[in-house]
Motif scaffolding. Structure first.
Motif, PDB file in Angstrom:
ATOM      1  N   ALA A 119       0.942  -0.885  -0.124  1.00 55.39           N
ATOM      2  CA  ALA A 119      -0.031  -0.440   0.212  1.00 55.39           C
ATOM      3  C   ALA A 119       0.428   1.659  -0.160  1.00 55.39           C
ATOM      4  N   THR A 120       2.239   0.976   0.906  1.00 52.59           N
ATOM      5  CA  THR A 120       2.917   2.076   0.722  1.00 52.59           C
ATOM      6  C   THR A 120       3.822   1.907  -0.530  1.00 52.59           C
ATOM      7  N   GLY A 121       3.882   1.475  -1.187  1.00 49.70           N
ATOM      8  CA  GLY A 121       4.686   1.294  -2.602  1.00 49.70           C
ATOM      9  C   GLY A 121       4.759   2.054  -3.541  1.00 49.70           C
ATOM     10  N   LYS A 122       4.958   2.331  -4.891  1.00 48.03           N
ATOM     11  CA  LYS A 122       4.681   2.951  -6.277  1.00 48.03           C
ATOM     12  C   LYS A 122       3.935   2.141  -7.318  1.00 48.03           C
ATOM     13  N   PRO A 123       2.734   3.730  -7.327  1.00 43.97           N
ATOM     14  CA  PRO A 123       1.338   2.758  -8.472  1.00 43.97           C
ATOM     15  C   PRO A 123       2.211   2.171  -9.236  1.00 43.97           C
ATOM     16  N   ALA A 124       1.260   0.506  -9.412  1.00 41.71           N
ATOM     17  CA  ALA A 124       1.842  -0.713 -11.085  1.00 41.71           C
ATOM     18  C   ALA A 124       0.439  -0.417 -11.796  1.00 41.71           C
ATOM     19  N   LEU A 125       0.527  -0.085 -13.055  1.00 42.68           N
ATOM     20  CA  LEU A 125      -0.984  -0.262 -14.091  1.00 42.68           C
ATOM     21  C   LEU A 125      -0.577  -1.773 -15.230  1.00 42.68           C
ATOM     22  N   THR A 126      -0.792  -2.671 -14.974  1.00 40.59           N
ATOM     23  CA  THR A 126      -0.566  -3.919 -16.116  1.00 40.59           C
ATOM     24  C   THR A 126      -1.664  -4.061 -16.615  1.00 40.59           C
ATOM     25  N   GLU A 127      -1.712  -3.797 -17.998  1.00 41.77           N
ATOM     26  CA  GLU A 127      -3.142  -4.463 -19.248  1.00 41.77           C
ATOM     27  C   GLU A 127      -2.374  -5.581 -19.171  1.00 41.77           C
ATOM     28  N   TYR A 128      -3.514  -6.811 -19.575  1.00 41.33           N
ATOM     29  CA  TYR A 128      -3.800  -7.537 -20.103  1.00 41.33           C
ATOM     30  C   TYR A 128      -4.642  -7.981 -20.732  1.00 41.33           C
ATOM     31  N   TRP A 129      -4.473  -8.995 -21.734  1.00 34.89           N
ATOM     32  CA  TRP A 129      -5.843  -9.843 -23.015  1.00 34.89           C
ATOM     33  C   TRP A 129      -5.168 -10.971 -22.861  1.00 34.89           C
ATOM     34  N   VAL A 130      -6.203 -11.849 -22.212  1.00 32.68           N
ATOM     35  CA  VAL A 130      -5.591 -13.392 -22.689  1.00 32.68           C
ATOM     36  C   VAL A 130      -5.863 -14.243 -24.196  1.00 32.68           C
ATOM     37  N   LYS A 131      -4.628 -14.114 -24.061  1.00 29.31           N
ATOM     38  CA  LYS A 131      -4.260 -15.030 -25.797  1.00 29.31           C
ATOM     39  C   LYS A 131      -5.229 -16.303 -26.068  1.00 29.31           C
ATOM     40  N   LYS A 132      -4.705 -17.225 -25.676  1.00 27.79           N
ATOM     41  CA  LYS A 132      -4.866 -18.783 -25.547  1.00 27.79           C
ATOM     42  C   LYS A 132      -4.582 -19.671 -23.777  1.00 27.79           C
ATOM     43  N   GLU A 133      -5.886 -20.403 -23.920  1.00 24.90           N
ATOM     44  CA  GLU A 133      -6.124 -20.746 -22.941  1.00 24.90           C
ATOM     45  C   GLU A 133      -5.187 -22.238 -22.538  1.00 24.90           C
ATOM     46  N   TYR A 134      -4.959 -23.053 -21.533  1.00 23.30           N
ATOM     47  CA  TYR A 134      -4.261 -24.322 -21.750  1.00 23.30           C
ATOM     48  C   TYR A 134      -4.920 -25.149 -20.614  1.00 23.30           C
ATOM     49  N   ALA A 135      -4.745 -25.583 -20.172  1.00 20.05           N
ATOM     50  CA  ALA A 135      -5.561 -27.100 -19.308  1.00 20.05           C
ATOM     51  C   ALA A 135      -4.929 -26.179 -17.350  1.00 20.05           C
ATOM     52  N   ARG A 136      -3.889 -25.503 -17.721  1.00 18.86           N
ATOM     53  CA  ARG A 136      -3.149 -25.214 -16.855  1.00 18.86           C
ATOM     54  C   ARG A 136      -2.348 -23.911 -16.734  1.00 18.86           C
ATOM     55  N   ALA A 137      -2.973 -23.304 -17.558  1.00 22.86           N
ATOM     56  CA  ALA A 137      -1.593 -22.237 -18.149  1.00 22.86           C
ATOM     57  C   ALA A 137      -2.608 -21.170 -19.199  1.00 22.86           C
ATOM     58  N   THR A 138      -2.044 -20.578 -19.337  1.00 23.79           N
ATOM     59  CA  THR A 138      -3.086 -19.542 -19.739  1.00 23.79           C
ATOM     60  C   THR A 138      -1.502 -18.330 -20.575  1.00 23.79           C
ATOM     61  N   VAL A 139      -1.861 -17.953 -22.152  1.00 26.21           N
ATOM     62  CA  VAL A 139      -0.767 -17.009 -22.905  1.00 26.21           C
ATOM     63  C   VAL A 139      -1.743 -16.107 -22.531  1.00 26.21           C
ATOM     64  N   VAL A 140      -1.127 -15.687 -22.103  1.00 21.96           N
ATOM     65  CA  VAL A 140      -1.849 -13.723 -22.292  1.00 21.96           C
ATOM     66  C   VAL A 140      -0.637 -12.420 -22.625  1.00 21.96           C
ATOM     67  N   GLU A 141      -1.208 -11.047 -23.407  1.00 28.63           N
ATOM     68  CA  GLU A 141      -0.699 -10.171 -23.803  1.00 28.63           C
ATOM     69  C   GLU A 141      -0.504  -9.324 -22.477  1.00 28.63           C
ATOM     70  N   ALA A 142       0.338  -9.475 -22.149  1.00 29.76           N
ATOM     71  CA  ALA A 142       0.676  -7.431 -21.315  1.00 29.76           C
ATOM     72  C   ALA A 142       1.283  -6.720 -21.669  1.00 29.76           C
ATOM     73  N   LEU A 143       0.674  -5.428 -21.675  1.00 29.39           N
ATOM     74  CA  LEU A 143       0.730  -4.046 -22.353  1.00 29.39           C
ATOM     75  C   LEU A 143       1.051  -3.060 -20.383  1.00 29.39           C
ATOM     76  N   LEU A 144       2.349  -2.523 -20.147  1.00 30.34           N
ATOM     77  CA  LEU A 144       3.249  -1.999 -19.381  1.00 30.34           C
ATOM     78  C   LEU A 144       2.211  -0.584 -19.080  1.00 30.34           C
ATOM     79  N   HIS A 145       1.767  -0.561 -18.215  1.00 31.72           N
ATOM     80  CA  HIS A 145       1.509   1.585 -18.606  1.00 31.72           C
ATOM     81  C   HIS A 145       2.265   2.554 -17.168  1.00 31.72           C
ATOM     82  N   THR A 146       2.705   1.601 -16.242  1.00 34.54           N
ATOM     83  CA  THR A 146       4.307   2.091 -15.744  1.00 34.54           C
ATOM     84  C   THR A 146       5.435   1.091 -15.858  1.00 34.54           C
ATOM     85  N   GLY A 147       6.293   1.333 -15.189  1.00 35.81           N
ATOM     86  CA  GLY A 147       8.059   0.898 -15.547  1.00 35.81           C
ATOM     87  C   GLY A 147       7.973   0.066 -14.349  1.00 35.81           C
ATOM     88  N   ARG A 148       7.571  -0.650 -13.221  1.00 41.13           N
ATOM     89  CA  ARG A 148       8.254  -0.707 -12.435  1.00 41.13           C
ATOM     90  C   ARG A 148       8.917  -2.048 -12.043  1.00 41.13           C
TER      91      ARG A 148
END
Length: 298
Positions: free
Chosen positions: A198-227
């Motif tokens: 709560a006292t750390g630096k603001p951080a924002l990551t946006e994501y989109w699910v690209k493919k799902e497997y039985a036990r895992a998921t491929v996502v595309e992540a867009l950084l809006h901050t750079g922590r």
């Protein structure tokens, strides 16, 4: 290093104000005041306080930046995706550190780029890594070939205008196919990990699910901050650590023994030309292999 800009109006302004309008930093103008470089206006050397009152060419000349002899050049190969006189974009392999540190001062991105520039006969031999990646994250890295380029791109860095997209493979399934992880991050005491704070630096990551497997998921992540470790820490905070990310408790029962994270997309605007550059990178073979492995899981 020599650059020329053209004043096109008759509005009075000092050379310093004119140059600052093009993004020349206070650090560089301070060096000019100390005699490190010069400004030429209509063929004559002028001080920063000189007033411009008509359309004219303004040329900035800076000496090469002094290279650090403690950082040796390394001639190991680079995969170059884009290059001009000011910029270099490379495709960094997993395992290569971005910048020299106490444990490695001989084989990093900086060492290899220094060797590459030296082989080209360049006078500026101080590469500036703009989009740094963790050692075991692969993908696109933007490098400024000299300090003026670094100074001009910094505004885009500070305003988060450089677009960086990553492919990540995370454990389990996300609750939504598109979402944002908006929680502050801070370093966890006495560890190398980062987590929700709560006292750390603001951080924002946006994501989109690209493919799902039985036990895992491929996502595309867009950084809006750079922590530091932002993607790794954010997905872990949601209960979905990256495959192969031992530091954050990720699955280590697949062929991949490093975090499944690849910087596949980079977009930036060249501050010298105002041209937009878009670079992409294919998934490296080790991540492709782990996807084949996940496809067979039940």
């Amino acid at each position: 290093m020599k650059f020329t800009w053209h004043k096109t109006d008759t509005q009075p302004e000092t050379v310093k104000k004119f140059l600052q309008g093009y993004g020349i930093s206070h650090r560089i103008t301070s060096r000019l005041n100390k005699g490190e470089g010069r400004v030429i206006v209509a063929g004559k050397k002028r001080r920063l306080a000189y007033e411009l009152t008509r359309p004219v060419a303004v040329t900035l000349i800076l000496p090469p930046e002094k290279a650090d002899p403690k950082i040796p050049a390394n001639n190991k190969p680079l995969v170059i995706k884009y290059e001009d006189s000011n910029w270099l974009v490379i495709d960094k392999p997993a395992g290569l550190t971005s910048v020299p540190g106490p444990s490695n001062r001989t084989d990093t991105v900086v060492n290899r780029v220094k060797g590459y520039l030296q082989a080209q006969g360049a006078k500026d031999l101080v590469p500036h890594v703009i989009t740094r990646l963790d050692r075991f994250t692969s993908g696109l890295v933007l490098i400024a070939k000299h300090r003026l380029a670094q100074g001009l791109i910094n505004k885009q860095v500070e305003n988060h205008q450089i677009v960086k997209k990553y492919t990540a493979v995370v454990a389990g399934h996300m609750s939504t196919i598109h979402g944002q992880i908006d929680v502050p991050l801070g370093r966890i005491a006495d560890t190398f990990r980062y987590g929700v704070d709560a006292t750390g630096k603001p951080a924002l990551t946006e994501y989109w699910v690209k493919k799902e497997y039985a036990r895992a998921t491929v996502v595309e992540a867009l950084l809006h901050t750079g922590r530091t470790h932002q993607i790794r820490a954010h997905f872990t905070s949601q209960g979905h650590p990256l495959i192969g990310d031992e530091l954050y408790g990720g699955r280590m029962d697949t062929p991949l023994q490093r975090q499944a994270l690849h910087a596949h997309y980079l977009q930036f605007v060249d501050p010298f030309t105002e041209e937009q550059h878009v670079l992409t990178s294919d998934l490296p073979m080790d991540i492709q292999k782990v996807l084949w492995y996940l496809k067979e899981e039940r």
